[in-house]
Design an enzyme around this catalytic site. Sequence first.
Site, PDB file in Angstrom:
ATOM      1  N   ASP A 176     -32.257  -8.662   2.936  1.00  0.00           N
ATOM      2  CA  ASP A 176     -32.619  -8.487   4.250  1.00  0.00           C
ATOM      3  C   ASP A 176     -31.569  -7.395   4.660  1.00  0.00           C
ATOM      4  OD1 ASP A 176     -33.491 -10.132   4.436  1.00  0.00           O
ATOM      5  OD2 ASP A 176     -33.272 -10.783   6.347  1.00  0.00           O
ATOM      6  N   GLU A 218     -40.384 -14.072  10.374  1.00  0.00           N
ATOM      7  CA  GLU A 218     -38.661 -13.642  10.610  1.00  0.00           C
ATOM      8  C   GLU A 218     -38.417 -12.232  11.140  1.00  0.00           C
ATOM      9  OE1 GLU A 218     -37.507 -16.325   6.537  1.00  0.00           O
ATOM     10  OE2 GLU A 218     -38.288 -14.080   5.794  1.00  0.00           O
TER      11      GLU A 218
HETATM   12  C1  FRU Z   1     -35.320 -13.009   5.767  1.00  0.00           C
HETATM   13  C2  FRU Z   1     -34.009 -14.529   5.572  1.00  0.00           C
HETATM   14  C3  FRU Z   1     -34.398 -14.409   6.808  1.00  0.00           C
HETATM   15  C4  FRU Z   1     -32.551 -15.032   7.321  1.00  0.00           C
HETATM   16  C5  FRU Z   1     -32.558 -14.580   5.744  1.00  0.00           C
HETATM   17  C6  FRU Z   1     -31.262 -15.345   4.190  1.00  0.00           C
HETATM   18  O1  FRU Z   1     -36.009 -12.202   4.377  1.00  0.00           O
HETATM   19  O2  FRU Z   1     -35.402 -14.863   5.182  1.00  0.00           O
HETATM   20  O3  FRU Z   1     -35.163 -15.107   7.746  1.00  0.00           O
HETATM   21  O4  FRU Z   1     -32.155 -14.424   7.844  1.00  0.00           O
HETATM   22  O5  FRU Z   1     -33.142 -13.875   4.752  1.00  0.00           O
HETATM   23  O6  FRU Z   1     -31.429 -14.934   3.568  1.00  0.00           O
END
Ligand code: FRU
Length: 547
Positions: free
Chosen positions: A61, A246
Amino acid sequence: MRDSRHPFLRRRLLPSLLCAALMASITESAASYPLPAASDSDTSQWRSALHYTPQRNWMNDPNGLVYDKGIYHLFYQYNPNANVWGDMSWGHATSRDLLHWTEQPVAMRANQTEEIFSGSIVVDTHNTAGLGPANSSPLVALYTSVYKAGSGHPPGTQAQSLAYSLDDGQTWQKYSRNPVLTLNPESNNFRDPKVSWYEPGGYWLMTTVVADAHVVKMYRSDNLIDWTFLSDFTLPDIPHQGSLWEMPDLFPLPLDGDSRNQKWVMIVNVNPWSIAGGSGAMYFVGGFDGKTFTPEHVPTAGSDPSRYQWLDHGADYYAAGTFASAPGGKAITIGWMSNWDYAARIPTAPWKGAMALPRMLSLKTVDGMPRLTFEPVQQYASLVREGATTRIKERTVSSSTQELAPSTRGTVQNIDLTITPRSAQRTGLIVRGSANGAVGTRIFYDTGTQTLTVDRSSSGKTGFSDAFSKQHIVNLPLENGKLRLTVVVDMNSVEVFAGGGEIVVTDLIFPALDDDRLSLFADNGTATFSDISITDLPDPHSTRHAR
Ligand code: FRU
């Protein structure tokens, strides 16, 4: 099934003792993790030129997107130790134009007590948190702490923490009384704080999720440290039980450019259940009164993904969020150009993960509904103006495939064209094609179904994962019998902007370097292509590390 795709979910399900032992061993081994072997250490034929990739190791992300003092900061979920997901930390890159990025030292590293999951950054213009000297404007990050054994929290629980930088994002101090926001009871799925300044109320606004409960939780604060619950946003009948919500984001945009008619856009990234399968970014448009977000249109219970609105209709656009303090209050997004369905299997080394091209969002009334439209940020247009362009006024193609002139061959290019399908059943272009025609990514319109398709079934390497979906199809009526497309091709991706920016399809592809041919085709009939311009884009790699 889902848990095999997302390592921390798998961990979530392990008994906590086993989990703690596992986490400890991961951390210990990480410091001495071997670098990838020479044989798989260089797949530079798939290294994006315009899209940000870290030099090495895993990235997911975008985090902490913020513009400050003339610099765009891109922080991101990063494993500093290996080319797989793990040891989550925040990597960092900076840019003056959103296209030329300079990789910076890792901003925040996983340590013995916590991993650092996604979050956001704001410029604390009035030093509301009191973390900088008088009259300073510290950068303040809200991120998710994922606790390990010995942290004082149950291993695997997630809470929101604060860190700040007094040197323009180069180094970060964690706040001494972290976490600043915990769910009671503590949750393994409380994460991804996105903070913005809520101008009408004069306070900070945070959206977070309880990912497995499909809830966006909203909070307010005067100082970024003490948070008060405002409300929850969820859907009455969750059509995607078992998936995760998310990376939420909530921001205002004028409808049809009318600043007196502001709407609020709520982005919810969902995994899986996306329109193209796996993970994707959906959005809702509605009102926000400082406490509650009320969407204007929610599809009826039982609706499938096609009834929802998506930031992108391709497979590779996730965890998208907007920049804080973007010039002119613009909504500029970056998404992770991958999909949790197969991200771990993508055949690139020594890095894994790229960001999609930064896009500007607008809100436009389409069929009586407010809809987002998307265009590459304006700096991209300047880059296209600088490149060598081949122009073709008009080409008619009848039941055949026509390869274009050698000057149109390329691996990093912008293609603009208008397709008039006329009598053809299917018609479009083939990018990154091979000499014998066996390889190529087909972008075409089907007049029978009135759909636009990006077909990557013969786009090069595809067999690394069964979940690497092959075709992405979008309903799209023609306008006066025509379809205008902008296609951005960059080493291992295509981004197709269609219908005046109402639709974008972003897909990863893995062709060979010399699969660089461009063709037009029409099946079972005659189509006309007009106002074609193909621009070789300058490769900014040369300056990537010079800034
Ligand atoms: C989204 C996610 C978020 C989390 C991160 C972990 O892709 O799953 O929810 O904070 O990636 O790397």
